[in-house]
Design a protein around this motif. Sequence first.
Motif, PDB file in Angstrom:
ATOM      1  N   GLU A  70       0.946  -1.212   0.127  1.00  0.00           N
ATOM      2  CA  GLU A  70       0.029  -0.114  -0.016  1.00  0.00           C
ATOM      3  C   GLU A  70       0.780   0.954   0.085  1.00  0.00           C
ATOM      4  O   GLU A  70       0.257   2.413  -0.243  1.00  0.00           O
ATOM      5  CB  GLU A  70      -0.967  -0.102   1.282  1.00  0.00           C
ATOM      6  N   THR A  71       2.125   1.185   0.407  1.00  0.00           N
ATOM      7  CA  THR A  71       2.754   2.461   0.263  1.00  0.00           C
ATOM      8  C   THR A  71       3.307   2.729  -0.964  1.00  0.00           C
ATOM      9  O   THR A  71       3.531   3.930  -1.347  1.00  0.00           O
ATOM     10  CB  THR A  71       4.378   2.152   0.955  1.00  0.00           C
ATOM     11  N   GLN A  72       3.224   2.015  -2.065  1.00  0.00           N
ATOM     12  CA  GLN A  72       3.402   2.441  -3.439  1.00  0.00           C
ATOM     13  C   GLN A  72       2.113   3.265  -4.238  1.00  0.00           C
ATOM     14  O   GLN A  72       2.319   3.675  -5.014  1.00  0.00           O
ATOM     15  CB  GLN A  72       3.577   1.264  -4.247  1.00  0.00           C
ATOM     16  N   ALA A  73       1.068   3.226  -3.433  1.00  0.00           N
ATOM     17  CA  ALA A  73      -0.348   3.574  -4.083  1.00  0.00           C
ATOM     18  C   ALA A  73      -0.193   5.193  -4.011  1.00  0.00           C
ATOM     19  O   ALA A  73       0.430   5.779  -3.333  1.00  0.00           O
ATOM     20  CB  ALA A  73      -1.340   3.133  -3.267  1.00  0.00           C
ATOM     21  N   THR A  74      -0.842   5.611  -5.341  1.00  0.00           N
ATOM     22  CA  THR A  74      -1.009   7.215  -4.988  1.00  0.00           C
ATOM     23  C   THR A  74      -2.324   7.586  -5.752  1.00  0.00           C
ATOM     24  O   THR A  74      -3.258   6.552  -5.973  1.00  0.00           O
ATOM     25  CB  THR A  74       0.016   7.935  -6.273  1.00  0.00           C
ATOM     26  N   GLY A  75      -2.726   8.552  -5.648  1.00  0.00           N
ATOM     27  CA  GLY A  75      -4.190   8.913  -5.906  1.00  0.00           C
ATOM     28  C   GLY A  75      -4.562   9.942  -7.079  1.00  0.00           C
ATOM     29  O   GLY A  75      -5.510  10.235  -7.537  1.00  0.00           O
ATOM     30  N   GLU A  76      -3.374  10.330  -7.806  1.00  0.00           N
ATOM     31  CA  GLU A  76      -3.218  11.276  -8.820  1.00  0.00           C
ATOM     32  C   GLU A  76      -3.757  10.703 -10.056  1.00  0.00           C
ATOM     33  O   GLU A  76      -3.648   9.521 -10.605  1.00  0.00           O
ATOM     34  CB  GLU A  76      -2.147  12.099  -9.032  1.00  0.00           C
ATOM     35  N   GLU A  77      -4.469  11.498 -10.825  1.00  0.00           N
ATOM     36  CA  GLU A  77      -4.791  11.323 -12.244  1.00  0.00           C
ATOM     37  C   GLU A  77      -3.774  11.719 -13.234  1.00  0.00           C
ATOM     38  O   GLU A  77      -2.891  12.666 -12.837  1.00  0.00           O
ATOM     39  CB  GLU A  77      -6.017  11.871 -12.852  1.00  0.00           C
ATOM     40  N   ARG A  78      -3.766  11.176 -14.558  1.00  0.00           N
ATOM     41  CA  ARG A  78      -2.756  11.639 -15.463  1.00  0.00           C
ATOM     42  C   ARG A  78      -3.361  12.438 -16.386  1.00  0.00           C
ATOM     43  O   ARG A  78      -4.481  12.270 -16.872  1.00  0.00           O
ATOM     44  CB  ARG A  78      -2.143  10.212 -16.129  1.00  0.00           C
ATOM     45  N   THR A  79      -2.681  13.535 -16.734  1.00  0.00           N
ATOM     46  CA  THR A  79      -3.250  14.377 -17.840  1.00  0.00           C
ATOM     47  C   THR A  79      -2.517  14.140 -19.027  1.00  0.00           C
ATOM     48  O   THR A  79      -1.482  13.687 -19.378  1.00  0.00           O
ATOM     49  CB  THR A  79      -2.502  16.178 -17.406  1.00  0.00           C
ATOM     50  N   VAL A  80      -3.464  13.832 -19.871  1.00  0.00           N
ATOM     51  CA  VAL A  80      -3.130  13.453 -21.224  1.00  0.00           C
ATOM     52  C   VAL A  80      -3.410  14.573 -22.336  1.00  0.00           C
ATOM     53  O   VAL A  80      -4.386  15.279 -22.240  1.00  0.00           O
ATOM     54  CB  VAL A  80      -4.182  12.326 -21.692  1.00  0.00           C
ATOM     55  N   LEU A  81      -2.332  14.564 -23.319  1.00  0.00           N
ATOM     56  CA  LEU A  81      -2.599  15.614 -24.385  1.00  0.00           C
ATOM     57  C   LEU A  81      -3.623  15.204 -25.336  1.00  0.00           C
ATOM     58  O   LEU A  81      -3.467  14.248 -25.978  1.00  0.00           O
ATOM     59  CB  LEU A  81      -1.095  15.604 -25.035  1.00  0.00           C
ATOM     60  N   GLY A  82      -4.724  16.083 -25.696  1.00  0.00           N
ATOM     61  CA  GLY A  82      -5.763  15.955 -26.316  1.00  0.00           C
ATOM     62  C   GLY A  82      -5.635  16.894 -27.711  1.00  0.00           C
ATOM     63  O   GLY A  82      -4.565  17.459 -27.658  1.00  0.00           O
ATOM     64  N   GLY A  83      -6.559  16.442 -28.700  1.00  0.00           N
ATOM     65  CA  GLY A  83      -6.187  17.227 -29.794  1.00  0.00           C
ATOM     66  C   GLY A  83      -6.810  18.767 -29.739  1.00  0.00           C
ATOM     67  O   GLY A  83      -6.284  19.492 -30.499  1.00  0.00           O
ATOM     68  N   LEU A  84      -7.762  18.891 -28.703  1.00  0.00           N
ATOM     69  CA  LEU A  84      -8.257  20.023 -28.589  1.00  0.00           C
ATOM     70  C   LEU A  84      -7.943  20.763 -27.335  1.00  0.00           C
ATOM     71  O   LEU A  84      -7.695  21.957 -27.092  1.00  0.00           O
ATOM     72  CB  LEU A  84      -9.786  20.010 -28.651  1.00  0.00           C
ATOM     73  N   LYS A  85      -7.814  19.963 -26.190  1.00  0.00           N
ATOM     74  CA  LYS A  85      -7.250  20.331 -24.974  1.00  0.00           C
ATOM     75  C   LYS A  85      -6.565  19.094 -24.158  1.00  0.00           C
ATOM     76  O   LYS A  85      -6.704  18.076 -24.456  1.00  0.00           O
ATOM     77  CB  LYS A  85      -8.063  21.044 -24.281  1.00  0.00           C
ATOM     78  N   THR A  86      -5.788  19.480 -22.934  1.00  0.00           N
ATOM     79  CA  THR A  86      -5.482  18.443 -22.190  1.00  0.00           C
ATOM     80  C   THR A  86      -6.517  17.998 -21.181  1.00  0.00           C
ATOM     81  O   THR A  86      -7.433  18.684 -21.088  1.00  0.00           O
ATOM     82  CB  THR A  86      -4.155  18.822 -21.260  1.00  0.00           C
ATOM     83  N   LYS A  87      -6.332  16.651 -20.906  1.00  0.00           N
ATOM     84  CA  LYS A  87      -7.434  16.196 -20.251  1.00  0.00           C
ATOM     85  C   LYS A  87      -7.007  15.503 -19.050  1.00  0.00           C
ATOM     86  O   LYS A  87      -6.082  14.528 -19.045  1.00  0.00           O
ATOM     87  CB  LYS A  87      -8.381  15.444 -21.235  1.00  0.00           C
ATOM     88  N   ASN A  88      -7.568  15.436 -17.770  1.00  0.00           N
ATOM     89  CA  ASN A  88      -7.310  14.430 -16.660  1.00  0.00           C
ATOM     90  C   ASN A  88      -8.038  13.259 -17.109  1.00  0.00           C
ATOM     91  O   ASN A  88      -9.539  13.609 -16.920  1.00  0.00           O
ATOM     92  CB  ASN A  88      -7.492  15.291 -15.420  1.00  0.00           C
ATOM     93  N   VAL A  89      -7.315  12.137 -16.952  1.00  0.00           N
ATOM     94  CA  VAL A  89      -8.437  10.968 -17.152  1.00  0.00           C
ATOM     95  C   VAL A  89      -8.218   9.992 -15.942  1.00  0.00           C
ATOM     96  O   VAL A  89      -6.973   9.916 -15.330  1.00  0.00           O
ATOM     97  CB  VAL A  89      -7.868  10.218 -18.363  1.00  0.00           C
ATOM     98  N   ASP A  90      -9.371   9.495 -15.653  1.00  0.00           N
ATOM     99  CA  ASP A  90      -9.477   8.848 -14.460  1.00  0.00           C
ATOM    100  C   ASP A  90      -8.368   7.789 -14.355  1.00  0.00           C
ATOM    101  O   ASP A  90      -7.838   7.553 -13.293  1.00  0.00           O
ATOM    102  CB  ASP A  90     -11.047   8.132 -14.587  1.00  0.00           C
ATOM    103  N   VAL A  91      -8.138   6.624 -15.344  1.00  0.00           N
ATOM    104  CA  VAL A  91      -7.318   5.450 -15.319  1.00  0.00           C
ATOM    105  C   VAL A  91      -6.805   5.565 -16.591  1.00  0.00           C
ATOM    106  O   VAL A  91      -7.339   5.645 -17.598  1.00  0.00           O
ATOM    107  CB  VAL A  91      -7.990   4.328 -14.759  1.00  0.00           C
ATOM    108  N   VAL A  92      -5.344   5.611 -16.505  1.00  0.00           N
ATOM    109  CA  VAL A  92      -4.537   5.795 -17.685  1.00  0.00           C
ATOM    110  C   VAL A  92      -3.274   4.733 -17.538  1.00  0.00           C
ATOM    111  O   VAL A  92      -2.698   4.525 -16.483  1.00  0.00           O
ATOM    112  CB  VAL A  92      -3.967   6.950 -18.270  1.00  0.00           C
ATOM    113  N   ILE A  93      -3.130   4.041 -18.432  1.00  0.00           N
ATOM    114  CA  ILE A  93      -1.772   3.173 -18.643  1.00  0.00           C
ATOM    115  C   ILE A  93      -0.995   3.697 -19.682  1.00  0.00           C
ATOM    116  O   ILE A  93      -1.306   3.835 -20.856  1.00  0.00           O
ATOM    117  CB  ILE A  93      -2.149   1.643 -19.143  1.00  0.00           C
TER     118      ILE A  93
END
Length: 297
Positions: A70-93
């Motif tokens: 559990e010490t490895q866990a984080t809570g942040e979302e990943r910001t992804v570059l979109g064609g129109l704007k950047t987007k925080n996506v809930d779960v990203v690999i």
Amino acid sequence: MCAWISRAEALRHFATCDGPTRSQQHIKPLHWYVASRLVLEGGFLPDDIAPRPPFRVERGRRELLLHYDETQATGEERTVLGGLKTKNVDVVIARPTIGPALAVSCKGMTGALRNLTNRMEELIGECTNLHITYPALVFGFLFVVRANRRDESAAAEVASGARRMAANDVAFQADGGPVASLVRFHNALCEITGRRGIRDDVSRYEAVSLLAVEAGARAGAISPEFPTPDSPLRIERFFETLYRRYDERFVFGAPDLKARTARPGWSPDSPCLRDPRLSAWIAERPGIEIRLSSDLG
């Protein structure tokens, strides 16, 4: 922090949470469930996933050992570059040197079904935005709606009992059938799922699932009658479709990258697989399989 929880726990939280939906506290546990499932069943490395699930990988001589940590866990979302704007996506690999390869957007509605039309506009825009920049991205959309019923147990109040249920909060009529707005939403979702190739319509998701989650005494249970068993939006098909599309594009479709993109799986000797949490996690969905590999080569 991202926690290892079961689908039942995540959906029970959604069904009973009475906080403001803008905070996303009603849906966050579902993000954690998805992230953990992508590791245990999908065989993806936890380091590649955001929010990072509570697992650690130890490399043996010819296999990978999965540990709960559990010490490895984080809570942040990943910001992804979109064609129109950047987007925080809930779960990203995101794979190193390759970029976002698989993502899941999780949304939920506890009432006010009149807003379903607005949600359609949002989710189509999100999908188009990300596929413009990353046409190979395998993108899934998981939508949960609270199955408020017009019957003796739910006619007077929502699951929390905090307020009277408005007519527009009702998802299922007294006879058990879904209200017209929910049927229309289901039919619209069917039109934007099933994207197979990177040249296909960028406004389509690779997989979409719709869950009606019971409130009241059965809080967290999935409604068995909607969507119907023949619907393409059934949760039973959701993760399987995501894995298939990923393998087609990033493993079989790019054999020179296989060493970096293949889903390795976990040694049967992994300490995580002896954790009592795993038994409960598997028991809620008969047939679920942990991705194992006894020899990585």
